[in-house]
Design an enzyme around this catalytic site. Structure first.
Site: not given
Ligand code: B16
Ligand code: MG
Length: 219
Positions: A10, A12, A48, A172
């Site tokens: 992952d 973020d 999400i 995470d």
């Molecule tokens: P964006 P990951 C996710 O990334 C984040 O955990 C989540 O908080 C966020 O809303 C989602 O990406 C969409 O992100 O607004 O930048 O398109 O943890 O899957 O890497």
């Molecule tokens: Mg994440």
């Protein structure tokens, strides 16, 4: 148990601490609407998609927005605040232990991939100097259903040409662990056990992780 041949990360909250920037931007939006938004509530948004996150945030605040156009406008505003922070990132923002672990995995012939729900993944990878480093990058621009749907991890496995049962995911978010398990993969949670209890194992961070641990996981 099957041998692990590929590791899917992952982004973020695992490679970089952008989860905090997401939280700050959602909190700012909540505050504009006149309600508070806590780190505990934020756990529900991790992994999400942006618009699904907005729906959860609005329901927490008891705010109703009926038009799709207005929802997009508000989500774009949050994304603008979020991007102000990620544009300042540098390779120094890679979380401790992560870069060495990635290099060790490459040197021991594991395939490595990114499996992220984020549409900003490309920007982040470029800013932290990991653009072109992974064998596959599946992000929010390449999927229709975000975590907890397994699509992102299944697509990564397909692109790597590795069976899901030979893949291990680092995540995470509870939604990400659920997605990995639905994909038929082993899942290691990165963070607090209380948020990630469905994972096969939970580690606090990458400080003590190495390739031998991956090999021992399946022995
Ligand atoms: P964006 P990951 C996710 O990334 C984040 O955990 C989540 O908080 C966020 O809303 C989602 O990406 C969409 O992100 O607004 O930048 O398109 O943890 O899957 O890497
Ligand atoms: Mg994440």
């Amino acid at each position: 148990m099957q041998k692990i041949k590929a590791i899917i990360f992952d982004l973020d909250g695992v490679i970089v601490d952008t989860a905090i920037f997401h939280y700050q931007a959602w909190k700012r939006l909540a505050n504009e609407y006149g309600f508070d938004f806590t780190p505990e509530q934020n756990e529900r948004l991790k992994g999400i998609s942006r618009l699904e996150s907005l729906e959860i945030l609005l329901s927490i605040g008891g705010i109703e927005i009926s038009s799709a156009e207005e929802k997009n406008r508000v989500a774009n505003k949050k994304n603008k605040w979020y991007r102000e922070n990620i544009l300042k990132m540098t390779p120094n923002d890679i979380l401790p232990g992560v870069k060495n672990f990635l290099i060790d995995l490459k040197n021991t012939n594991y395939k490595i991939a990114i499996g992220s729900s984020s549409k900003n993944a490309g920007t982040i990878l470029e800013k932290i100097g990991l653009d072109g480093f992974f064998d596959s990058v599946i992000d929010g621009l390449k999927i229709t259903n975000s975590k907890p749907d397994p699509e992102v991890f299944i697509k990564a496995a397909n692109e790597l040409n590795i069976d899901p049962e030979n893949c291990l995911v680092f995540e995470d978010a509870a939604a990400g662990i659920e997605a990995a398990k639905k994909a038929g993969m082993l899942a290691i949670g990165v963070g607090k056990y209380e948020n990630l209890s469905n994972a096969d194992k939970v580690i606090p961070d990458f400080n003590d992780i190495n390739v031998f641990m991956i090999e021992n996981l399946t022995n």
